[in-house]
Design a protein around this motif. Structure first.
Motif, PDB file in Angstrom:
ATOM      1  N   PRO A 115       0.775  -1.300   0.195  1.00  0.00           N
ATOM      2  CA  PRO A 115      -0.095  -0.043   0.087  1.00  0.00           C
ATOM      3  C   PRO A 115       0.865   1.325  -0.092  1.00  0.00           C
ATOM      4  N   PHE A 119       0.609   3.874  -2.857  1.00  0.00           N
ATOM      5  CA  PHE A 119      -0.152   5.104  -2.441  1.00  0.00           C
ATOM      6  C   PHE A 119       0.572   6.300  -2.254  1.00  0.00           C
ATOM      7  N   THR A 138     -11.230   8.521  -6.229  1.00  0.00           N
ATOM      8  CA  THR A 138     -11.083   7.632  -5.373  1.00  0.00           C
ATOM      9  C   THR A 138      -9.693   7.323  -4.897  1.00  0.00           C
ATOM     10  N   ILE A 142      -7.912   7.561  -1.041  1.00  0.00           N
ATOM     11  CA  ILE A 142      -7.023   6.477  -0.596  1.00  0.00           C
ATOM     12  C   ILE A 142      -5.676   7.251  -0.234  1.00  0.00           C
ATOM     13  N   LYS A 143      -4.920   7.712  -1.150  1.00  0.00           N
ATOM     14  CA  LYS A 143      -3.769   8.378  -0.785  1.00  0.00           C
ATOM     15  C   LYS A 143      -3.724   9.419   0.298  1.00  0.00           C
TER      16      LYS A 143
END
Length: 149
Positions: A115, A119, A138, A142-143
């Motif tokens: 992850p 990201f 989206t 997430i970032k």
């Protein structure tokens, strides 16, 4: 002049031809009970590349290069082998403490958090949106949970 290094594997793993391959294939349960009580006398238990203890309960798994997920629930004394360079995880499914001991097959082992690598390293949002078949909004949400690169 001498050169020395860890041997590199040619494949992820080689399964026996007459054996069904699932999470149990990568699990060693022979040390169950060894850690259950403190020994009164000196006890020697082999702990090599093939045997390594855990404490508590862990759910583990890895993704083989053909997008196959292998999983197993480990108990005290179990050992699980993660083939080199494959994405894997460990999770404690209970609120009970769990202790695991990890060993790497390299003198200079490294780890990569998938992850974080995906990201939080500055990969373009548009590229990630295409890769994950979603939209830029989206990806940005997430970032935002990983901080800025």
């Amino acid at each position: 002049m001498v050169f020395a290094s860890d041997p590199d594997i040619l494949s992820d793993f080689v399964a026996p031809t007459n054996t069904s391959v699932d999470g149990k294939f990568f699990t060693y349960t022979g040390m169950r009970g060894v850690l259950a009580k403190f020994p009164q006398n000196f006890t020697l238990t082999k702990a090599t590349m093939n045997e390594f203890p855990v404490h508590g309960s862990l759910d583990v798994g890895f993704v083989y290069t053909k997008n196959v997920l292998y999983t197993q629930k480990l108990r005290v004394g179990d050992v699980f082998i993660f083939p080199k360079r494959l994405v894997h995880y460990q999770s404690n499914p209970t609120k009970e403490p769990a202790v695991a001991i990890s060993s790497f097959g390299s003198a200079n082992a490294g780890t990569v958090s998938v992850p974080l690598a995906v990201f939080s390293t500055g990969i373009d949002d548009g590229i990630l949106a295409k890769a994950f078949k979603t939209d830029v909004y989206t990806i940005q949400k997430i970032k935002s949970g990983f901080g800025k690169p």
